[in-house]
Scaffold this motif. Structure first.
Motif, PDB file in Angstrom:
ATOM      1  N   SER A  84       0.840  -1.192   0.000  1.00 47.54           N
ATOM      2  CA  SER A  84       0.000   0.000   0.000  1.00 47.54           C
ATOM      3  C   SER A  84       0.874   1.240   0.000  1.00 47.54           C
ATOM      4  O   SER A  84       1.562   1.537   0.974  1.00 47.54           O
ATOM      5  N   GLU A  85       0.872   1.984  -1.111  1.00 46.08           N
ATOM      6  CA  GLU A  85       1.767   3.135  -1.243  1.00 46.08           C
ATOM      7  C   GLU A  85       1.498   4.206  -0.190  1.00 46.08           C
ATOM      8  O   GLU A  85       2.395   4.927   0.211  1.00 46.08           O
ATOM      9  N   ALA A  86       0.240   4.331   0.253  1.00 41.84           N
ATOM     10  CA  ALA A  86      -0.102   5.381   1.218  1.00 41.84           C
ATOM     11  C   ALA A  86       0.316   5.024   2.633  1.00 41.84           C
ATOM     12  O   ALA A  86       0.493   5.902   3.471  1.00 41.84           O
ATOM     13  N   GLY A  87       0.463   3.732   2.936  1.00 46.62           N
ATOM     14  CA  GLY A  87       0.828   3.320   4.279  1.00 46.62           C
ATOM     15  C   GLY A  87      -0.136   3.858   5.325  1.00 46.62           C
ATOM     16  O   GLY A  87      -1.333   3.995   5.082  1.00 46.62           O
ATOM     17  N   PHE A  88       0.394   4.207   6.501  1.00 44.61           N
ATOM     18  CA  PHE A  88      -0.477   4.658   7.591  1.00 44.61           C
ATOM     19  C   PHE A  88      -1.038   6.060   7.358  1.00 44.61           C
ATOM     20  O   PHE A  88      -1.888   6.518   8.126  1.00 44.61           O
ATOM     21  N   LEU A  89      -0.591   6.759   6.320  1.00 42.46           N
ATOM     22  CA  LEU A  89      -1.183   8.069   6.035  1.00 42.46           C
ATOM     23  C   LEU A  89      -2.645   7.940   5.605  1.00 42.46           C
ATOM     24  O   LEU A  89      -3.405   8.894   5.701  1.00 42.46           O
ATOM     25  N   GLY A  90      -3.024   6.791   5.097  1.00 49.04           N
ATOM     26  CA  GLY A  90      -4.426   6.560   4.759  1.00 49.04           C
ATOM     27  C   GLY A  90      -4.741   6.776   3.294  1.00 49.04           C
ATOM     28  O   GLY A  90      -3.925   7.260   2.503  1.00 49.04           O
ATOM     29  N   ALA A  91      -5.982   6.440   2.955  1.00 49.91           N
ATOM     30  CA  ALA A  91      -6.406   6.369   1.555  1.00 49.91           C
ATOM     31  C   ALA A  91      -6.301   7.700   0.832  1.00 49.91           C
ATOM     32  O   ALA A  91      -6.185   7.736  -0.393  1.00 49.91           O
ATOM     33  N   ARG A  92      -6.353   8.797   1.562  1.00 51.76           N
ATOM     34  CA  ARG A  92      -6.272  10.112   0.936  1.00 51.76           C
ATOM     35  C   ARG A  92      -4.974  10.299   0.158  1.00 51.76           C
ATOM     36  O   ARG A  92      -4.896  11.098  -0.785  1.00 51.76           O
ATOM     37  N   TYR A  93      -3.957   9.553   0.531  1.00 52.73           N
ATOM     38  CA  TYR A  93      -2.642   9.718  -0.080  1.00 52.73           C
ATOM     39  C   TYR A  93      -2.271   8.574  -1.017  1.00 52.73           C
ATOM     40  O   TYR A  93      -1.122   8.453  -1.423  1.00 52.73           O
ATOM     41  N   LYS A  94      -3.261   7.756  -1.369  1.00 50.00           N
ATOM     42  CA  LYS A  94      -3.029   6.769  -2.407  1.00 50.00           C
ATOM     43  C   LYS A  94      -2.827   7.475  -3.747  1.00 50.00           C
ATOM     44  O   LYS A  94      -3.390   8.535  -3.987  1.00 50.00           O
ATOM     45  N   PRO A  95      -2.077   6.863  -4.645  1.00 49.23           N
ATOM     46  CA  PRO A  95      -1.918   7.469  -5.970  1.00 49.23           C
ATOM     47  C   PRO A  95      -3.172   7.291  -6.810  1.00 49.23           C
ATOM     48  O   PRO A  95      -3.937   6.349  -6.613  1.00 49.23           O
ATOM     49  N   PHE A  96      -3.375   8.206  -7.733  1.00 52.34           N
ATOM     50  CA  PHE A  96      -4.404   8.050  -8.749  1.00 52.34           C
ATOM     51  C   PHE A  96      -3.789   7.291  -9.910  1.00 52.34           C
ATOM     52  O   PHE A  96      -2.883   7.795 -10.574  1.00 52.34           O
ATOM     53  N   ALA A  97      -4.239   6.052 -10.136  1.00 50.15           N
ATOM     54  CA  ALA A  97      -3.747   5.245 -11.248  1.00 50.15           C
ATOM     55  C   ALA A  97      -4.618   5.519 -12.471  1.00 50.15           C
ATOM     56  O   ALA A  97      -5.831   5.342 -12.432  1.00 50.15           O
ATOM     57  N   THR A  98      -3.986   5.931 -13.549  1.00 42.75           N
ATOM     58  CA  THR A  98      -4.737   6.383 -14.713  1.00 42.75           C
ATOM     59  C   THR A  98      -5.477   5.273 -15.424  1.00 42.75           C
ATOM     60  O   THR A  98      -6.523   5.491 -16.031  1.00 42.75           O
ATOM     61  N   GLY A  99      -4.956   4.024 -15.363  1.00 43.63           N
ATOM     62  CA  GLY A  99      -5.484   3.006 -16.243  1.00 43.63           C
ATOM     63  C   GLY A  99      -5.205   3.391 -17.686  1.00 43.63           C
ATOM     64  O   GLY A  99      -4.494   4.350 -17.977  1.00 43.63           O
ATOM     65  N   GLY A 100      -5.795   2.653 -18.611  1.00 39.81           N
ATOM     66  CA  GLY A 100      -5.640   2.991 -20.012  1.00 39.81           C
ATOM     67  C   GLY A 100      -4.229   2.761 -20.521  1.00 39.81           C
ATOM     68  O   GLY A 100      -3.367   2.201 -19.832  1.00 39.81           O
ATOM     69  N   ASP A 101      -3.995   3.217 -21.748  1.00 45.92           N
ATOM     70  CA  ASP A 101      -2.700   3.043 -22.385  1.00 45.92           C
ATOM     71  C   ASP A 101      -2.418   4.278 -23.232  1.00 45.92           C
ATOM     72  O   ASP A 101      -3.076   4.501 -24.255  1.00 45.92           O
ATOM     73  N   PRO A 102      -1.445   5.091 -22.845  1.00 43.02           N
ATOM     74  CA  PRO A 102      -1.140   6.289 -23.624  1.00 43.02           C
ATOM     75  C   PRO A 102      -0.593   5.987 -25.013  1.00 43.02           C
ATOM     76  O   PRO A 102      -0.514   6.876 -25.860  1.00 43.02           O
ATOM     77  N   GLY A 103      -0.223   4.721 -25.236  1.00 46.26           N
ATOM     78  CA  GLY A 103       0.244   4.330 -26.547  1.00 46.26           C
ATOM     79  C   GLY A 103      -0.868   4.100 -27.545  1.00 46.26           C
ATOM     80  O   GLY A 103      -0.614   3.946 -28.742  1.00 46.26           O
ATOM     81  N   GLN A 104      -2.124   4.066 -27.069  1.00 48.49           N
ATOM     82  CA  GLN A 104      -3.270   3.886 -27.957  1.00 48.49           C
ATOM     83  C   GLN A 104      -3.675   5.228 -28.579  1.00 48.49           C
ATOM     84  O   GLN A 104      -3.225   6.291 -28.158  1.00 48.49           O
ATOM     85  N   SER A 105      -4.581   5.174 -29.554  1.00 48.48           N
ATOM     86  CA  SER A 105      -4.979   6.397 -30.259  1.00 48.48           C
ATOM     87  C   SER A 105      -5.635   7.401 -29.318  1.00 48.48           C
ATOM     88  O   SER A 105      -5.491   8.613 -29.486  1.00 48.48           O
ATOM     89  N   ARG A 106      -6.387   6.918 -28.311  1.00 48.68           N
ATOM     90  CA  ARG A 106      -6.952   7.801 -27.288  1.00 48.68           C
ATOM     91  C   ARG A 106      -6.631   7.219 -25.921  1.00 48.68           C
ATOM     92  O   ARG A 106      -6.942   6.065 -25.651  1.00 48.68           O
ATOM     93  N   PHE A 107      -5.988   8.006 -25.107  1.00 53.43           N
ATOM     94  CA  PHE A 107      -5.589   7.575 -23.765  1.00 53.43           C
ATOM     95  C   PHE A 107      -6.820   7.632 -22.858  1.00 53.43           C
ATOM     96  O   PHE A 107      -7.237   8.702 -22.428  1.00 53.43           O
ATOM     97  N   ALA A 108      -7.399   6.465 -22.575  1.00 55.25           N
ATOM     98  CA  ALA A 108      -8.640   6.390 -21.797  1.00 55.25           C
ATOM     99  C   ALA A 108      -8.318   6.414 -20.310  1.00 55.25           C
ATOM    100  O   ALA A 108      -8.257   5.377 -19.643  1.00 55.25           O
ATOM    101  N   VAL A 109      -8.120   7.598 -19.761  1.00 55.62           N
ATOM    102  CA  VAL A 109      -7.807   7.768 -18.344  1.00 55.62           C
ATOM    103  C   VAL A 109      -9.077   7.560 -17.516  1.00 55.62           C
ATOM    104  O   VAL A 109     -10.122   8.154 -17.787  1.00 55.62           O
ATOM    105  N   GLU A 110      -8.982   6.719 -16.496  1.00 55.28           N
ATOM    106  CA  GLU A 110     -10.149   6.381 -15.694  1.00 55.28           C
ATOM    107  C   GLU A 110     -10.742   7.629 -15.042  1.00 55.28           C
ATOM    108  O   GLU A 110     -10.044   8.396 -14.388  1.00 55.28           O
ATOM    109  N   GLY A 111     -12.029   7.815 -15.249  1.00 56.67           N
ATOM    110  CA  GLY A 111     -12.726   8.937 -14.635  1.00 56.67           C
ATOM    111  C   GLY A 111     -12.566  10.246 -15.365  1.00 56.67           C
ATOM    112  O   GLY A 111     -13.207  11.233 -15.024  1.00 56.67           O
TER     113      GLY A 111
END
Length: 465
Positions: free
Chosen positions: A191-218
């Protein structure tokens, strides 16, 4: 060449260790990203956690770096086949990659499969004496990214989470983009956030920037145009009667602000940072039309917008237990192209001086090649010594720090431990390495290990700072 060998309802609520453990390997969902990070205005209206407010009020040290781009070499690449070649050790150690090439620094050679990076050696420093002695993926990843020994009651936060704490919303960051972004998948080892909690988790984009349109989650939804998103918003407003029946309500006002910021991200300028069609085709070709190369380009665009911490999670098959050299021949040219162009592009945009680029995996690979079946020229895990690379943000390019022995099996000179490197990065970012982190049980915990922790250390990297 310079070679150095020196010795309220929405306020923050910290998670328990058990909760953090259950979250291990997760990253923010679309809804979580909108609620917790992208929409910081609601948190400002509804209250703050007192300890975090105190952190924001603390005077910041003078910073040379504003952002970090972490190139995380998931699986642990071989140091002998990248930054620390040993052709003199013979075929059992170097295998067919036995012709290292000169860099633009006198006397410094790197793998022959990285010719573009060889021309950029004046921009980065190679650390050839990284060490922690651990050969497990999960434990070594944790150690390299938190500066902490594995074990104990606490799960400590990663560098990205700590930077998000000290450089994020509580420290005045007002960007619509999250302060800690991972391209494209979460690292998954802890867990990247550790004891700091969920507020400090990273936003993972998903998708693939190598595709014609980078489908970033959300942010970018496949099959839904921007106009359809606008139509949806208009329909939402028509159906929303509460704002008319309860004018002036504080929580509704905060919710409206949240909605505005969310749509500003999806349809406004902030979200356009992920639209690589805005870049010239020639530049995209220089980076390489693949996931890693285009992730490097997105990372440059993100730090250009002021995002404090970006991780490129490079899952390129670097865990080369089998057929190591076939993988290196396939993957290193891709890495060489993307990373070399990133360094050059940051420099051309005037961003390299304020952006730390940190290349590392969790460990290296066994120097002696395992030629026998079923490995067929593979390499195992090796935490006794490995290489890392840093550039920009106050780190001096054109240096080599430390050395491994003649076969790359042990540290020969100037051991560098994870806490040395991480503490150096914090210092350049204007974060006190001894700053106190808000602990859920109120314990006194520093950003990096203190003398009382008795963690091994070789000293911060003053020779390249």
């Amino acid at each position: 060449m310079n070679t150095t060998n020196n010795s309220s309802p929405q306020s923050f609520k910290a998670l328990s260790d058990k909760q953090v453990a259950r979250m291990s390997g997760t990253a923010m969902s679309r809804r979580e990203a909108v609620q917790r990070t992208l929409l910081g205005a609601a948190g400002l209206v509804l209250g703050h956690h007192l300890s975090l407010r105190a952190l924001a009020a603390a005077p910041a040290a003078k910073a040379k770096a504003k952002s970090v781009i972490q190139i995380w070499m998931w699986g642990g690449p071989s140091h002998l086949d990248t930054w620390d070649p040993k052709p003199e050790a013979g075929n059992d150690y170097c295998g067919p990659l036995n012709k290292p090439i000169a860099t633009n620094l006198d006397g410094v050679r790197i793998c022959e499969l990285m010719p573009l990076l060889a021309k950029q050696a004046d921009k980065y420093a190679i650390i050839r004496s990284m060490t922690h002695g651990n050969n497990g993926h999960e434990t070594a990843s944790y150690m390299v990214q938190t500066a902490r020994e594995q074990g104990g009651r606490d799960v400590f936060p990663s560098v990205g989470a700590v930077v998000s704490l000290f450089k994020g919303a509580q420290a005045g960051y007002r960007g619509l983009l999250p302060p800690y972004i991972v391209l494209t998948e979460p690292q998954g080892r802890f867990s990247e956030a550790g004891f700091l909690g969920a507020r400090y988790k990273p936003f993972a984009t998903g998708g693939d920037p190598g595709q014609s349109r980078f489908a970033v989650e959300g942010v970018v939804t496949p099959g839904i145009s921007d106009q359809r998103q606008r139509d949806r918003r208009e329909l939402l407003h028509k159906l929303n009667t509460l704002e008319h029946t309860m004018p002036g309500d504080a929580q509704l006002t905060a919710s409206e602000q949240c909605e505005k910021q969310a749509y500003d991200l999806i349809l406004g300028d902030a979200g356009k940072v992920f639209d690589l069609s805005q870049e010239k085709d020639a530049l995209r070709e220089r980076y390489g039309r693949n996931t890693f190369g285009q992730s490097c380009l997105v990372a440059r665009r993100l730090v250009e917008r002021g995002v404090p911490y970006v991780t490129i999670n490079y899952k390129g098959g670097w865990d080369t237990h089998k057929q190591n050299f076939q993988t290196m021949r396939r993957r290193l040219p891709e890495m060489d192209k993307g990373m070399a162009t990133l360094l050059q592009d940051l420099s051309e945009h005037g961003l390299l001086d304020s952006t730390i680029v940190w290349w590392s995996g969790e460990f290296g690979r066994t120097p002696k090649v395992q030629w026998e079946a079923p490995w067929n020229g593979g390499r195992g895990h090796h935490g006794q010594v490995f290489s890392a690379v840093v550039a920009g943000g106050g780190f001096k390019g054109g240096h080599v720090v430390g050395a491994s022995d003649a076969t790359g099996e042990r540290v020969k000179e100037r051991p560098v431990y994870p806490c040395d490197l991480i503490g150096s990065m914090y210092e350049l970012l204007g974060i006190d390495p001894e700053a106190k982190l808000p602990h859920p049980q109120g314990l006194v915990v520093n950003a990096t290990p203190s003398a009382a922790d008795k963690a091994p250390a070789g000293g911060r990297l003053k020779e390249i700072m």
